[in-house]
Design a protein around this motif. Structure first.
Motif, mmCIF file in Angstrom:
data_model
loop_
_atom_site.group_PDB
_atom_site.id
_atom_site.type_symbol
_atom_site.label_atom_id
_atom_site.label_comp_id
_atom_site.label_asym_id
_atom_site.label_seq_id
_atom_site.Cartn_x
_atom_site.Cartn_y
_atom_site.Cartn_z
ATOM 1 N N ALA A 183 28.123 48.896 29.383
ATOM 2 C CA ALA A 183 28.224 50.343 29.586
ATOM 3 C C ALA A 183 27.940 50.730 31.035
ATOM 4 N N ARG A 184 27.086 49.960 31.704
ATOM 5 C CA ARG A 184 26.789 50.242 33.108
ATOM 6 C C ARG A 184 27.863 49.622 34.000
ATOM 7 N N PRO A 185 28.034 50.152 35.208
ATOM 8 C CA PRO A 185 29.021 49.578 36.131
ATOM 9 C C PRO A 185 28.664 48.141 36.518
ATOM 10 N N TRP A 186 29.664 47.291 36.517
ATOM 11 C CA TRP A 186 29.496 45.915 36.962
ATOM 12 C C TRP A 186 29.987 45.790 38.394
ATOM 13 N N ASP A 187 29.364 44.857 39.131
ATOM 14 C CA ASP A 187 29.713 44.674 40.536
ATOM 15 C C ASP A 187 29.808 43.189 40.876
ATOM 16 N N PHE A 188 30.707 42.883 41.793
ATOM 17 C CA PHE A 188 30.727 41.568 42.429
ATOM 18 C C PHE A 188 29.541 41.503 43.386
ATOM 19 N N PHE A 189 28.746 40.389 43.341
ATOM 20 C CA PHE A 189 27.613 40.366 44.263
ATOM 21 C C PHE A 189 27.562 39.148 45.168
ATOM 22 N N THR A 190 28.291 38.070 44.857
ATOM 23 C CA THR A 190 28.342 36.956 45.800
ATOM 24 C C THR A 190 29.421 35.963 45.383
ATOM 25 N N ALA A 191 29.766 35.100 46.324
ATOM 26 C CA ALA A 191 30.726 34.025 46.064
ATOM 27 C C ALA A 191 30.308 32.815 46.884
ATOM 28 N N THR A 192 30.647 31.641 46.410
ATOM 29 C CA THR A 192 30.296 30.436 47.154
ATOM 30 C C THR A 192 31.287 29.317 46.893
ATOM 31 N N GLN A 193 31.432 28.451 47.879
ATOM 32 C CA GLN A 193 32.229 27.240 47.740
ATOM 33 C C GLN A 193 31.353 25.997 47.851
ATOM 34 N N THR A 194 30.045 26.189 47.971
ATOM 35 C CA THR A 194 29.127 25.050 48.107
ATOM 36 C C THR A 194 27.895 25.266 47.238
ATOM 37 N N GLN A 233 36.576 47.994 33.926
ATOM 38 C CA GLN A 233 36.863 48.342 35.316
ATOM 39 C C GLN A 233 38.133 47.617 35.756
ATOM 40 N N LYS A 234 39.088 48.367 36.259
ATOM 41 C CA LYS A 234 40.396 47.792 36.555
ATOM 42 C C LYS A 234 40.398 46.834 37.740
ATOM 43 N N ALA A 235 39.445 46.997 38.644
ATOM 44 C CA ALA A 235 39.486 46.208 39.872
ATOM 45 C C ALA A 235 38.188 45.466 40.154
ATOM 46 N N LEU A 236 37.395 45.169 39.097
ATOM 47 C CA LEU A 236 36.162 44.417 39.323
ATOM 48 C C LEU A 236 36.481 43.033 39.883
ATOM 49 N N ALA A 237 37.365 42.328 39.189
ATOM 50 C CA ALA A 237 37.821 41.020 39.653
ATOM 51 C C ALA A 237 39.251 41.155 40.147
ATOM 52 N N ARG A 238 39.531 40.584 41.275
ATOM 53 C CA ARG A 238 40.855 40.702 41.870
ATOM 54 C C ARG A 238 41.851 39.812 41.127
ATOM 55 N N VAL A 239 42.934 40.411 40.653
ATOM 56 C CA VAL A 239 43.971 39.668 39.934
ATOM 57 C C VAL A 239 45.026 39.226 40.940
ATOM 58 N N SER A 240 45.228 37.916 41.033
ATOM 59 C CA SER A 240 46.186 37.382 41.997
ATOM 60 C C SER A 240 47.502 37.041 41.314
ATOM 61 N N VAL A 241 48.599 37.291 42.002
ATOM 62 C CA VAL A 241 49.908 36.916 41.479
ATOM 63 C C VAL A 241 50.226 35.476 41.857
ATOM 64 N N THR A 242 49.361 34.863 42.656
ATOM 65 C CA THR A 242 49.569 33.481 43.084
ATOM 66 C C THR A 242 48.664 32.561 42.296
ATOM 67 N N PRO A 243 49.206 31.760 41.363
ATOM 68 C CA PRO A 243 48.367 30.870 40.566
ATOM 69 C C PRO A 243 47.568 29.923 41.451
ATOM 70 N N LEU A 273 33.364 30.035 43.377
ATOM 71 C CA LEU A 273 32.638 30.647 42.272
ATOM 72 C C LEU A 273 32.335 32.093 42.640
ATOM 73 N N ASN A 274 32.777 33.035 41.810
ATOM 74 C CA ASN A 274 32.543 34.458 42.042
ATOM 75 C C ASN A 274 31.565 34.987 40.992
ATOM 76 N N PHE A 275 30.539 35.691 41.439
ATOM 77 C CA PHE A 275 29.456 36.133 40.559
ATOM 78 C C PHE A 275 29.490 37.653 40.383
ATOM 79 N N PHE A 276 29.318 38.102 39.117
ATOM 80 C CA PHE A 276 29.347 39.526 38.787
ATOM 81 C C PHE A 276 28.140 39.858 37.904
ATOM 82 N N ARG A 277 27.604 41.071 38.094
ATOM 83 C CA ARG A 277 26.486 41.503 37.256
ATOM 84 C C ARG A 277 26.414 43.028 37.241
#
Length: 225
Positions: A29-40, A72-82, A88-92
């Motif tokens: 019910a509360r807004p979710w947000d992207f808060f960090t990403a990592t490749q390592t 939320q329509k744009a919380l996670a970015r939807v890519s047209v490129t597979p 790793l993308n983190f949301f909370r």
């Protein structure tokens, strides 16, 4: 009412099922947000809260499912490129114990190996070593038969001793009879794996089908502390 720790499978009556559904609604019910990403591994956030990772073949609909869960329509970015997601993308949501982790897709046709090297390296190390990771939601496209790469990842999750739950996506794209057959096939597949959860969920980010049930399952996990 105490929520069944085992989620919808342990709900003894409609009252407990309704309580789980409501807990799932409140969780998102509360807004979710992207808060960090990592490749390592070195840049992973501290292991706080309850993590649930979303995994699946490239273009299976992980980002769309994340958006549908949160409303939320744009919380996670939807890519047209597979295969575009490489980290790793983190949301909370503020005040909620659950953390969603969007993992890179695997099995893209242009990949040189069955399961990409990042899945054999960073992803496997994350799965095996993350102390607060409670479950992987392994997404399966309703319109596409199970691929060798899907089976390879299930074996990898067994090896890492990480519980996973199969979630069918894009159910609006197939006819009811075909969906029923696909569901039966995926349920049989889940039973073959020690780490597989017995409950398979059928969802559609487009129509919202299955979102209540998936939120309820996540609420049960979040309630385990």
């Amino acid at each position: 009412m105490t929520l069944p720790a085992g989620g919808l499978l342990e709900a003894r009556d409609e009252g407990e099922r309704a309580a789980l559904i409501e807990a799932g609604r409140l969780l998102f019910a509360r807004p979710w947000d992207f808060f960090t990403a990592t490749q390592t591994l070195e840049h992973l956030p501290p292991p706080e809260g309850i993590e649930v990772a979303l995994a699946g073949r490239s273009n299976v609909g992980k980002s769309s499912l994340t958006n549908a869960l949160s409303g939320q329509k744009a919380l996670a970015r939807v890519s047209v490129t597979p295969g575009r997601t490489k980290q790793l993308n983190f949301f909370r949501a503020e005040g909620q114990p659950l953390v969603l982790v969007d993992m890179p897709g695997y099995g893209y046709a242009k990949a040189s190996k069955l399961v990409k090297e990042d899945w054999q390296g960073l992803m496997f190390d994350y799965l095996r070593g993350r102390p607060n990771l409670r479950r992987v939601l392994l997404l399966m496209d309703a319109r596409i038969e199970t691929k060798s790469s899907d089976r390879a990842v299930m074996t990898l999750l067994d090896k890492a001793a990480v519980p996973f739950q199969l979630v069918i996506t894009k159910s609006d794209g197939v006819k009811p009879n075909d969906l029923a057959k696909r569901l039966a096939d995926v349920q049989a597949l889940a039973r073959k794996h020690p780490a597989g959860h017995p409950l398979v969920l059928v969802t559609s980010a487009e129509t919202g089908a299955g979102m209540e049930e998936l939120r309820a399952e996540l609420a049960a996990l979040a309630g385990q502390g």
